[in-house]
Design an enzyme around this catalytic site. Sequence first.
Site, PDB file in Angstrom:
ATOM      1  N   TRP A   1      25.015  17.048  63.369  1.00  0.00           N
ATOM      2  CA  TRP A   1      24.620  17.849  64.266  1.00  0.00           C
ATOM      3  C   TRP A   1      25.175  19.329  63.695  1.00  0.00           C
ATOM      4  CZ3 TRP A   1      27.879  21.372  66.703  1.00  0.00           C
ATOM      5  CH2 TRP A   1      27.015  22.254  67.437  1.00  0.00           C
TER       6      TRP A   1
ATOM      7  N   ASP B   1      25.637  21.553  61.132  1.00  0.00           N
ATOM      8  CA  ASP B   1      25.107  21.566  59.734  1.00  0.00           C
ATOM      9  C   ASP B   1      26.018  22.290  58.491  1.00  0.00           C
ATOM     10  OD1 ASP B   1      22.472  21.096  60.475  1.00  0.00           O
ATOM     11  OD2 ASP B   1      22.260  22.992  61.478  1.00  0.00           O
TER      12      ASP B   1
ATOM     13  N   ARG C   1      12.460  27.396  67.594  1.00  0.00           N
ATOM     14  CA  ARG C   1      13.348  28.435  67.330  1.00  0.00           C
ATOM     15  C   ARG C   1      12.980  29.411  66.489  1.00  0.00           C
ATOM     16  NH1 ARG C   1      15.452  25.287  70.512  1.00  0.00           N
ATOM     17  NH2 ARG C   1      17.538  24.121  70.331  1.00  0.00           N
TER      18      ARG C   1
ATOM     19  N   GLN D   1      23.427  31.679  70.696  1.00  0.00           N
ATOM     20  CA  GLN D   1      24.044  30.755  69.798  1.00  0.00           C
ATOM     21  C   GLN D   1      25.406  30.642  69.738  1.00  0.00           C
ATOM     22  OE1 GLN D   1      23.987  30.993  65.600  1.00  0.00           O
ATOM     23  NE2 GLN D   1      22.756  29.466  65.188  1.00  0.00           N
TER      24      GLN D   1
END
Length: 822
Positions: free
Chosen positions: A505, A507, A348, A709
């Site tokens: 998941w 954050d 990433r 994203q």
Amino acid sequence: MRYGRFDTARDEYVVERPDVPVSWTNYLGTKDLCTVLSHTGGGYSYYKSSQQGRITRFRPNGVPLDRPGHYVYVRDADDGDYWSVSWQPVGKPFVGPDEEVDAAGGAGRWTTRHGLGYSTFRAEYKGVDAEQTVFIPVDDDVEVWDVRLTNTTDRERRLTVSGYVEFSFHTITIDNQNLQMSLYASGSSYEDGIVEYDFYYEPWTFHYFASSETPSSYDSLRDSFIGPYRTESNPIAIERGHGSDTSATTQNHCGALQHEIVLQPGETKRLVYLLGYGSRDAAGRAMQAKYADLHADVPAVDAERARLAAYWRAKQDALRIRTPHEGMNTMINTWTLLQAETCVQWSRFASFVEVGGRAGLGYRDTAQDVLSVIHSNPTKTRQRIVELLRAQTEAGYGLHLFDPRAFDPDAEKLPDVPSPTIVPTVDPKDLIHGLEDTCSDDHLWLVPSVVEFVKETGDRGFLDLEIPFAEGTPATVYDHLVKALEFSAEQVGQNGVALGLRADWNDCLNLGGGETSLVTFLHAWAIGAFLEIAEPLAAAGDERAEADVVRFTAERERIAKVADAQLWDGRWWIRGYTRDGVKIGSAENAEGKIFLEHQAWPVIAGITTQERGETSMDAVRELLGSEYGSHLNWPAFTQVDDTVGFVTRVYPGIKENAAIFSHPNAWPIIAEALLGRGDEAVQLYDAILPYHQNDNIEVRGAEPYAYVQFLYGRDHEWFGTAQNPWLTGTAGWMYTAVTKYVLGVRLALDGLVVDPSVPRDWDGFEVRREWRGAVYEIEVRNPDHVSKGVRAVTVDGVDHDPALPIPVQPVGSEVRVVVTLG
């Protein structure tokens, strides 16, 4: 507005207007050397680590975009005019794809072709047709530039062709701070057509820039090439037509090689530039010798291009689709596969947004990424799974962000070189964080990933492989899976729902002592995956597996009851509870009434009813859906509430606060497919599909061939604009959603399942699937135009029970499978 097009025949995206709003990138490299390259030649290269192995420099978030890069300049010796093959950095006036090029030089045409593992830049300017193809061979740690120039005029042309890169100080932090050391830590030299760069403080660090012919001049100092008060747009060395022929053991370094050439009318000249890892003597000379011979029957540059093409073709051939949906075909067969592979290979932290300041692997990211491409990259996915297992603690949780080298007993150890900079020695025990820094979901993604690996490869012995926990405690892979499930079974709150811990998941949803429905559902899903391997072991007489099947089946049943009693809100599933016991993601809330990321998982985990599954998916479409995809939550948070988490401190419509967060958009597609609503599944897929935004770039901005994203949500004035492309788990999950659930071709432990859920107007589709050494040519027919339901199956013309998986076929065989829906 449209800036380019998909060329499906060549598996390329063609940028026809170079002035796109943002960088449109590609990833080159298949093993240790990686280059992130924009459509205008900007970008950077690194070796193994984007943080500590940088080869060329990049200035992130800069003005202008994408500087510096891997550039080829062309200069007309007769009038001094110069340009770059990739349009930037010189940036001459250009014409559109349907306009004529001004032969006198007023404006030219620049196009870029991004392909699988390569990018080709083409400039048509002033009667010179120039092309630069950049690629990294499968097995050589070198970036190859294949440069061709053709004189399209009726007169002789005298040109100077120059290749240019700017070297990095090797490590991101050294590049950006403490310049009182780093400026004096590196040197460069030139010999035999090769510029060598060395980082003297690290005697193992060398890079080189070479060419196939002896240059007429060179530069290895950046400031000598660029000149004072200039940029890459107007370097003094290009303007005057020759380099300074100087090197030094100080300051900033570059590789710049200039070649004076003469082209007769219609003549083509070919040059090769090489950017590589290693010293001149250890690597540079050998690579130069290999790629310099352009007159061989098959030059090495052509042979390696062909090998690279075959490498990617083999990955595509492992699973190819042909459906009535052209966008789906193009994305799944090429671009989504490439993006998913990129995330597994490079993780990433190497893009134009994540520019290498962090390194290592994210636990949940990596565990999810491998799910999608085990069939096309079994070696790398196995490596990633082993790295994840080593970074799992004895307690069962995963280390959220870790450097796999720290837990690899065979990791390369660098020399212990004295340094004037004092860096505290890290105790390996300090790398293992405690419960306060643990994400409640990380370890659960590991379980289905291991199970999918066993299904794909047939390697049941992998479960018995001994891989220690992060603390060094011996364990088998099976032990790791059990510990993961046990940890979540222990971390349960007062409502019987999984504890939120640091985060799940999401954050930015920091529940602490609160409870998370997402992890509760994921736990049930992971148990279901585990039972697929444990039940056959139990049936074979494994007593431990028998006990595990009993206790984890009971735990899964407990979760299903808790979900019904505690988590159903009437039209959708609540997101959880704060540490004060307040519901989150409920109709009772003023803000954040409904969240996206967990709604699909009761269906995927198989712990809810058809009615509730359909009701929750209807709510997702009605309240979260849009023309650009589904929002992460609604309404957006406008009031800070730290018992909910950092999400309430994010601007509305951005990232986790009611943006269209791409990653979880795949999960409702899977749920709709499992519910048998293929039309709805593909509608969700179409909404966020980048392919559909090709002619809407004035809104989207980002590449139409890569997922991002997030896209700004409807609460933001930039609604629909895409941010942070490429390095997102969206690609892997979309690949999984389409191939395994919409098209329905997925694996059982010892059989192939074909159970589609498609739009009713489809007449059928075809899938080519390679599995365990055999090829399955699958044709699905839909004569009754249904969404779901298999009426008949034949294997090589022989009837097969539709309720049973298709058995594993002999290695080397090719079978024809016909599935009729109805």
